[in-house]
Design a protein around this motif. Structure first.
Motif, mmCIF file in Angstrom:
data_model
loop_
_atom_site.group_PDB
_atom_site.id
_atom_site.type_symbol
_atom_site.label_atom_id
_atom_site.label_comp_id
_atom_site.label_asym_id
_atom_site.label_seq_id
_atom_site.Cartn_x
_atom_site.Cartn_y
_atom_site.Cartn_z
ATOM 1 N N ASP A 179 33.654 25.160 -15.219
ATOM 2 C CA ASP A 179 33.641 26.480 -14.848
ATOM 3 C C ASP A 179 35.024 27.389 -14.889
ATOM 4 O OD1 ASP A 179 31.480 26.447 -13.081
ATOM 5 O OD2 ASP A 179 32.556 26.342 -11.314
ATOM 6 N N LEU A 180 34.986 28.567 -15.169
ATOM 7 C CA LEU A 180 36.062 29.387 -15.513
ATOM 8 C C LEU A 180 37.051 28.977 -14.516
ATOM 9 C CD1 LEU A 180 36.824 31.479 -17.742
ATOM 10 C CD2 LEU A 180 36.305 33.208 -15.984
ATOM 11 N N GLN B 266 38.734 26.043 -15.728
ATOM 12 C CA GLN B 266 39.558 26.452 -17.112
ATOM 13 C C GLN B 266 40.720 26.966 -16.862
ATOM 14 O OE1 GLN B 266 37.292 28.563 -19.942
ATOM 15 N NE2 GLN B 266 35.090 27.551 -19.135
ATOM 16 N N ILE C 178 46.307 36.945 -24.187
ATOM 17 C CA ILE C 178 44.964 37.388 -24.027
ATOM 18 C C ILE C 178 44.322 36.477 -23.149
ATOM 19 C CG2 ILE C 178 42.512 37.750 -25.172
ATOM 20 C CD1 ILE C 178 43.802 38.866 -27.603
ATOM 21 N N GLU C 179 44.287 35.299 -22.990
ATOM 22 C CA GLU C 179 43.783 34.070 -22.454
ATOM 23 C C GLU C 179 44.381 34.506 -20.855
ATOM 24 O OE1 GLU C 179 40.948 33.059 -23.195
ATOM 25 O OE2 GLU C 179 41.555 30.937 -22.638
ATOM 26 N N GLU D 235 45.862 36.969 -19.465
ATOM 27 C CA GLU D 235 45.418 38.166 -18.940
ATOM 28 C C GLU D 235 43.798 38.224 -18.514
ATOM 29 O OE1 GLU D 235 47.119 40.818 -18.123
ATOM 30 O OE2 GLU D 235 45.542 42.365 -17.532
ATOM 31 N N ALA D 236 43.123 37.638 -19.335
ATOM 32 C CA ALA D 236 41.731 37.597 -19.133
ATOM 33 C C ALA D 236 41.366 36.607 -17.906
ATOM 34 C CB ALA D 236 40.860 36.952 -20.289
ATOM 35 N N PHE D 237 42.187 35.763 -17.714
ATOM 36 C CA PHE D 237 42.005 35.090 -16.348
ATOM 37 C C PHE D 237 42.295 35.627 -15.192
ATOM 38 C CE2 PHE D 237 42.539 30.820 -19.107
ATOM 39 C CZ PHE D 237 41.286 30.353 -18.980
ATOM 40 N N LEU E 251 41.914 38.845 -14.886
ATOM 41 C CA LEU E 251 41.050 39.768 -14.798
ATOM 42 C C LEU E 251 39.769 39.264 -14.097
ATOM 43 C CD1 LEU E 251 41.158 41.721 -18.071
ATOM 44 C CD2 LEU E 251 41.614 42.939 -15.690
ATOM 45 N N ALA E 252 39.506 38.027 -14.369
ATOM 46 C CA ALA E 252 38.350 37.275 -13.622
ATOM 47 C C ALA E 252 38.777 37.221 -12.168
ATOM 48 C CB ALA E 252 38.299 36.008 -14.288
ATOM 49 N N GLY E 253 39.751 37.185 -11.782
ATOM 50 C CA GLY E 253 40.008 37.061 -10.188
ATOM 51 C C GLY E 253 40.050 36.042 -9.754
ATOM 52 N N GLY F 134 29.711 22.775 -12.106
ATOM 53 C CA GLY F 134 28.626 24.150 -12.330
ATOM 54 C C GLY F 134 29.308 25.124 -13.444
ATOM 55 N N HIS G 157 31.885 34.339 -11.908
ATOM 56 C CA HIS G 157 32.619 35.191 -10.876
ATOM 57 C C HIS G 157 32.391 36.555 -11.318
ATOM 58 C CE1 HIS G 157 36.085 37.104 -8.907
ATOM 59 N NE2 HIS G 157 35.834 35.928 -8.150
ATOM 60 N N GLY H 4 34.197 38.881 -11.445
ATOM 61 C CA GLY H 4 35.274 39.453 -12.365
ATOM 62 C C GLY H 4 35.185 39.172 -13.790
ATOM 63 N N ASP H 5 34.175 38.252 -14.035
ATOM 64 C CA ASP H 5 33.886 38.019 -15.401
ATOM 65 C C ASP H 5 33.430 39.276 -16.047
ATOM 66 O OD1 ASP H 5 34.408 35.528 -15.301
ATOM 67 O OD2 ASP H 5 32.562 34.606 -15.426
ATOM 68 N N ARG I 261 36.636 40.764 -17.582
ATOM 69 C CA ARG I 261 37.286 39.726 -18.272
ATOM 70 C C ARG I 261 36.477 39.885 -19.586
ATOM 71 N NH1 ARG I 261 35.497 34.871 -19.384
ATOM 72 N NH2 ARG I 261 36.990 33.438 -20.488
ATOM 73 N N PHE J 60 37.373 42.877 -21.633
ATOM 74 C CA PHE J 60 38.719 42.778 -22.165
ATOM 75 C C PHE J 60 38.740 41.836 -23.327
ATOM 76 C CE2 PHE J 60 42.513 40.155 -22.153
ATOM 77 C CZ PHE J 60 43.444 41.078 -22.376
#
Lengths: 203, 77
Positions: free
Chosen positions: A149-150, A153, A194-195, A197-199, A201-203, B12, B16, B18-19, B22, B25
């Motif tokens: 899962d993000l 990560q 970038i990574e 910042e992207a994390f 943004l994913a919240g 899983g 999310h 927010g993806d 993301r 970006f």
């Protein structure tokens, strides 16, 4: 051995595959200097005009004018040296000033939790930058089970990379006698930013 | 690195909300496109394979020995 496109699962496309490519690419070049064939392939990579593409293009230009002997010399200067290289690319060192410290212990705990083990051919402590990039790649690709899962990560990145990798790549950028690896530093620092910042943004 | 538990439980791959931002970006930064060009160069495995004919070497000359393993044990790592 895998070529990178063979290592990416069919369902993993676009940006996620791109992230895996970049982590794998950095892992390879930070674990050992590139061969002549790799250097030649890199010299042929085009600049696609994107933020990262321009940096890859700059790296390609440096690769085109760097010999395999020169890049091996750079690698040795930076990471091996007579007694030690100019840089100590370990999480423990960057966070505590010493090797084999608490950051390595914390990493080993998380590796166990995530079912990641050190390969038989690996002789470095696991908190080496190349190993961490490889682990991130493996989490994205699902090498240690299903693709992570993000959130997994992000937690791994936040715990084991974010506290120090930007400083490491910045130090690599400052290696004036090592033009090839300087450009790896530029690319690596940009990708890590970038990574991060992207994390966010994913919240 | 390798998986030490082939039967590992489910992890899983839910997404999310927010993806979306993301991904936008990442795309704008060129992570997908820029990295695809690197696919021609190779992964960690491919790069390591290209070194297969060279003498064995490690990044910083570090080798895990019985002594080092003992230090790990005593340090409760």
């Amino acid at each position: 051995m895998l070529r990178i496109e063979e290592g990416v699962r069919p369902e993993l496309q676009g940006d996620e595959a791109g992230r895996a490519h970049l982590y794998g690419f950095l892992a390879g070049l930070l674990a050992a200097p590139p061969s002549a064939a790799t250097l030649a392939a890199l010299a042929a990579v085009p600049n696609d005009g994107s933020t990262l593409g321009r940096l890859v293009g700059a790296l390609s230009s440096v690769a085109a004018r760097t010999s395999v002997d020169e890049v091996e010399c750079e690698f040795s200067t930076l990471f091996i040296g007579l007694t030690a290289g100019e840089l100590q690319p370990y999480a423990s060192y960057y966070q505590t000033g010493f090797l084999f410290e608490r950051p390595l212990a914390n990493l080993r705990r998380d590796m166990q939790r995530l079912s990641i083990g050190r390969g038989d051919n690996v002789h470095e402590p696991e908190d080496h930058i190349a190993a961490l990039c490889e682990m991130m790649q493996g989490l994205i690709l699902g090498r240690y089970g299903p693709p992570a899962d993000l959130s997994v990560q992000r937690a791994f990145f936040a715990a084991h990379m974010a506290p120090w990798v930007e400083r490491f790549f910045h130090d690599l950028e400052k290696a004036e006698a090592c033009p090839f690896y300087r450009q790896i530093g530029v690319l690596g620092r940009a990708f890590m930013a970038i990574e991060e910042e992207a994390f966010v943004l994913a919240g | 690195m390798r998986c030490v538990d082939e039967e590992r439980g489910k992890r899983g791959s839910g997404e999310h909300p927010g993806d979306v931002s993301r991904r936008r970006f990442l795309r704008h930064a060129g992570v997908g496109a820029g990295a695809v060009t690197l696919a021609a160069v190779g992964s960690a495995e491919a790069l390591a394979a290209s070194d297969a004919g060279r003498p064995d070497r490690t990044v910083a000359g570090y080798h895990e020995t019985a002594h080092v393993r003992r230090v790990y044990q005593l340090s409760h790592f």
